[in-house]
Write an enzyme that holds these catalytic residues in place. Structure first.
Site, PDB file in Angstrom:
ATOM      1  N   GLY A  31       0.825  -1.200   0.000  1.00  0.00           N
ATOM      2  CA  GLY A  31       0.000   0.000   0.000  1.00  0.00           C
ATOM      3  C   GLY A  31       0.859   1.250   0.000  1.00  0.00           C
ATOM      4  O   GLY A  31       2.076   1.190   0.207  1.00  0.00           O
ATOM      5  N   CYS A  32       0.215   2.384  -0.232  1.00  0.00           N
ATOM      6  CA  CYS A  32       0.956   3.641  -0.347  1.00  0.00           C
ATOM      7  C   CYS A  32       1.460   4.122   1.003  1.00  0.00           C
ATOM      8  O   CYS A  32       2.653   4.387   1.170  1.00  0.00           O
ATOM      9  CB  CYS A  32       0.094   4.698  -1.018  1.00  0.00           C
ATOM     10  SG  CYS A  32      -1.545   4.900  -0.295  1.00  0.00           S
ATOM     11  N   TYR A  33       0.546   4.227   1.973  1.00  0.00           N
ATOM     12  CA  TYR A  33       0.980   4.656   3.305  1.00  0.00           C
ATOM     13  C   TYR A  33       2.022   3.688   3.864  1.00  0.00           C
ATOM     14  O   TYR A  33       2.979   4.099   4.519  1.00  0.00           O
ATOM     15  CB  TYR A  33      -0.210   4.678   4.276  1.00  0.00           C
ATOM     16  CG  TYR A  33      -1.161   5.824   4.110  1.00  0.00           C
ATOM     17  CD1 TYR A  33      -0.724   7.144   4.196  1.00  0.00           C
ATOM     18  CD2 TYR A  33      -2.523   5.605   3.915  1.00  0.00           C
ATOM     19  CE1 TYR A  33      -1.619   8.206   4.080  1.00  0.00           C
ATOM     20  CE2 TYR A  33      -3.427   6.657   3.807  1.00  0.00           C
ATOM     21  CZ  TYR A  33      -2.975   7.959   3.890  1.00  0.00           C
ATOM     22  OH  TYR A  33      -3.863   8.998   3.790  1.00  0.00           O
TER      23      TYR A  33
END
Lengths: 346, 346, 346, 346
Positions: C149-151
């Site tokens: 994921g990005c975070y």
């Protein structure tokens, strides 16, 4: 106190209207009507009203509201008001319609541009076009007021003195207008998503926007002639504001100073129209206000006059002008409750 | 009518202050003092005042203004107020200082964080720290009020009930705050150019922002203990608003509901502090208002409480609170002239 | 040439992936799979592809694509990939899944946080967690890669050296992350409308965002201990970018220089991780790139280390890292086709 | 490899140019010349170049650079290039000037619009106007290329087919153009501060912008007639992009389809001009690219043709076209190193 109700209070214009009415010294908001959010507290939908009001939205109708309201504002998509406002309703309450149903007097023109049948021929002539600066006397006596569109307000106020005084070739009028995103309303469509319209600009409905015939209708009234204009709207990455540039060939040999003098005279007593001297309008200076700022320029190389108009689309272009209309037809001082100074920086 | 003057009226906070004062029902703005724009019409600098006021900026000083003003507001960079406000001035007028000079009571702390000498030890103790919700009684009697910083207002209001009731480990407090660009003022520096701070976010002055000791001073007063906090500000691509997240380890075994109840009790009579129930604060709902919205959350997995605070940095964080202070010390109803509803969409 | 297909190519991550793949010197995009836009030219959906490609979107499935593709990228909502990827598919093609289905190894944790059943226990262990800098050797041999994921990418890269070297109290970790609006995808919901999220900031899913267990899983692998972190995301008014501030109590007595040295050593050979010396990360400098910028600070007053990480959520946080994974497992130079310089101003 | 140097590399156009040249497969950047930042690492000024280049800015001059460069790009304010470029310099290197000094062939016109003396009459005729699509053959042989302005590029490409084919009344041409903020450069002035130009739009220099005579010069070349146009620029709250609407009265009785066909033919082989069929240009689809998108509309009610043109002001309007010019005069494939796809969302 004027008892006011709003139907369609959860769109942007309706919400803005409620905000203004809640701080208006002569108004009590009695009912917020909305189909979609019926039963919800208004402050649960719009967090800015937290601690301000405990009003709960109701799925009501105009007949019911007419019984308990001195004025009913309609902030609805076109096609609804003309079905629900009746002569009987108007015996009980004044109606100020922020939608398009009663703006265009020629039914054929309306049906052609809106691609729908008009459902209320009988009331169309009674409705007063609520551009306050041009129709104040009629508004005073009106029971049904048709509040103008946002682009129209800005365009008509920009061009009226030129048309009225026959200073331009009416066959050469081009209005190139730019609007913030709230002009498109609160509907959830992909094109209005943040990541889709942030950091980009586009023109849309070139020559085919529905405010075109409305502008033409009002401008033609000023000189009694028949002419078309070319109107182009744009979507600009900002929340609010309309900047409209109106271009036309000058037919009169007039200096910029002379034209400015004509504008100052035309709008002499108008508090909400500011003819600028040393600067050109920018939407930031009218944002959150009921002002229409107007600047003028001449291009001697092409013999054009350029009028720059700026308004807040949700205030002078919708809710603010609706309250200005209310003030007029209830005999209040015209700027009561709408005498805002733009909050800067925005 | 209260005669009010503003020195430093052409910065963002000063301009906002003038806007509020011009619509305040009990105030007359007598003088706008500014060195940089002396002799210019205020409306030529800020186009939103076109048609509102013809006041011309003056290069005046506080002594002169004290003679003709009931209250003088100072909206100046730090280091100036402490040189010009004197005991004599204070015999003639009340002074509300929006700058930092009188905020920090410990001169060593001030000189250490601001890297400058403090020029007015004698008045420092007389100055009342104008965080209205915590120091109202002192403010009522004050002649010199030191208006709090923007980050500080939001952070202190967020954490006060937790500290006062000894619910957290004060050694664990982290405040992660985000501010709109107006917080940096109107100076022209590259980093604040549109194309430099649009569409990007950054943290700055991590652990070293000057609002840190101010927050600590006020929080320590609440429980009499000595502790440090970790404060980090960010620059966010929007004009206004502060959102501050305060994190701390819970020492008490309390439910979220219990903590909310403590906050509701602590801020029971406070109109301008809204403890939210069903949503978390967002800056849009306080923008243009004097409200501080507070939301609460607990993370049982790490035993932390998270307080979310939101204010408008130029209003509750500057000009609005300054007027709230004025209202208090002139005996007016506290929300007079500052009872704004956020204008949405922004 | 590597034959690549993308399923879910019309979301933001999918579209970005196609853009990168189309300019990748070793890749041919064979199929764009999408249910919603089947039969439409891709360039009619996304005008940036006008004149670039005439590919038409197809409603295809992974089985079909496995036959003609060397690699299939999945850019789909969670819950779909685990139903359609099979051992048989993986005998024919490599799969790089940008969704969440194969990220979390503990099925209970997955089902608890995602509130859904996991449909593919058998492949879960085969899937390699595609955070390139930490799992490169496994990625080289992987047939099924689960793109982070990005975070998570930003948070893990920020904290890994501290955890690996046991420099912090793992019970004190707080990640306060800020994301641009594209992080929320292209679904049309009111909260993501331009006028709703422009000029405002909010925190959301405090302590409850689904990237939390993913960050924890990877950080725990680095020191073999069990601990929880507090993770808070924010929505910031910009299109792209994540800035994550990671806070933790230092347990070691180390200077800032010493910690920087540890980071430089940890990421010694990593082209895409830049340890900054003289400035702190800002999202503008990584926007449009596959870089993760990391800055370090120490607050001696509270004995905390603060790590600032910045990525482009759609590139290093999604499509770029997916291509980095592809490059690794196809034996290409790791930066092939993703060696972007941020285009400034954004 | 072509050895390229840039003077004025720290403005927006210069920086963009360096970014493009650093990824150009046939170019080596040898020197970045700048007075203001001499001695600083380029990556310390622009953080996007961190890890990309260690080049240090030098206070050099064009004579020195001519010795070691195959091409020197000048990205300087007007008035400098004409003083420093000499016939001798041009014997040693090609020069591509992004400034205004060599754009306007008529010295009187130049001196009148720029209110300055022209310092280099002798080279003015040798300089080739580098609008690639119109002057390709001359560019191939040029030693000194004058890169067009941003508004000019968009306006000329929009109108050229209409003028060339005598389809419009040239006395009726109005170009209403809208630009992002980077168009104003990196100078620190109040009007370009974030809080001043965010969330607002304005027109400026109505009828008096210096790109006007440049547009006229090039359009007149196409039909050999003398005429003036009315040109109005706007400042829009976004970083990049120009959208120009060109209005003119049609003199020919042509359908929209026929006009589109004329445009398609006129730009038949042009990779960087895209004539759109099913949509109108929006700046988002050209942002970060060297494309000029063109859309066409007719308003039969007023007999106008409306051309919508969109470019990225820093690429096709500056740095990208400069590289396109370089590619042409060095015999490279024209799209080498500038074949970008817009990165969406922006």
């Amino acid at each position: 106190m004027i008892k006011a109700s709003v139907i369609g209070g959860t769109g942007y214009a309706g919400q803005e209207l409620i905000r203004i009415l809640m701080r208006h010294p002569e108004v009590e908001v009695v009912t917020i009507g909305t189909r979609s959010f019926s039963g919800q507290k208004f402050s649960d939908i719009y967090g800015n009203f937290q601690g301000i009001t405990d009003l709960v939205c109701e799925a009501t109708d105009i007949k019911e509201l007419a019984e308990k309201s001195d004025v009913v504002f309609l902030a609805l998509p076109h096609g609804i008001a003309s079905k629900t406002v009746t002569a009987e309703v108007l015996t009980k309450t004044k109606v100020i319609d922020l939608g398009a149903d009663f703006r265009i007097k020629d039914i054929d023109v309306y049906e052609d541009w809106y691609q729908t049948e008009h459902f209320n021929h009988s009331l169309l002539n009674d409705a007063v076009y609520g551009l306050c600066e041009l129709h104040r006397e009629e508004i005073k006596k009106a029971q049904l007021i048709s509040n103008p569109g946002c682009y129209t307000t800005c365009s008509i106020l920009s061009l009226a003195p030129l048309i009225k005084n026959n200073l331009i070739d009416t066959g050469s009028i081009i209005v190139d207008a730019k609007s913030g995103v709230t002009g498109a309303g609160r509907g959830t469509v992909t094109d209005l998503m943040y990541s889709e319209c942030n950091e980009t600009i586009k023109a849309y409905k070139i020559g085919s926007h529905r405010h075109t015939p409305e502008i033409e209708q009002e401008l033609r009234l000023l000189n009694g002639q028949d002419f078309n204009i070319l109107f182009t709207p744009h979507l600009v990455p900002m929340n609010r504001g309309i900047l409209a540039l109106s271009y036309a060939k000058l037919t009169a040999d007039l200096s910029l100073e002379a034209i400015k003098a004509i504008y100052r005279e035309f709008y002499n007593d108008e508090y909400f129209v500011r003819i600028l001297e040393n600067r050109m309008p920018e939407t930031r200076w009218v944002k959150g206000t009921n002002f229409c700022d107007i600047g003028l320029s001449i291009d001697p190389r092409t013999n054009h006059v350029i009028v720059v108009g700026a308004i807040d689309n949700l205030i002078k272009g919708a809710a603010g002008q609706a309250v200005q209309n209310m003030n007029i037809c209830f005999g209040l001082a015209e700027k009561t409750g709408i005498d805002f100074i733009a909050d800067f920086p925005i």
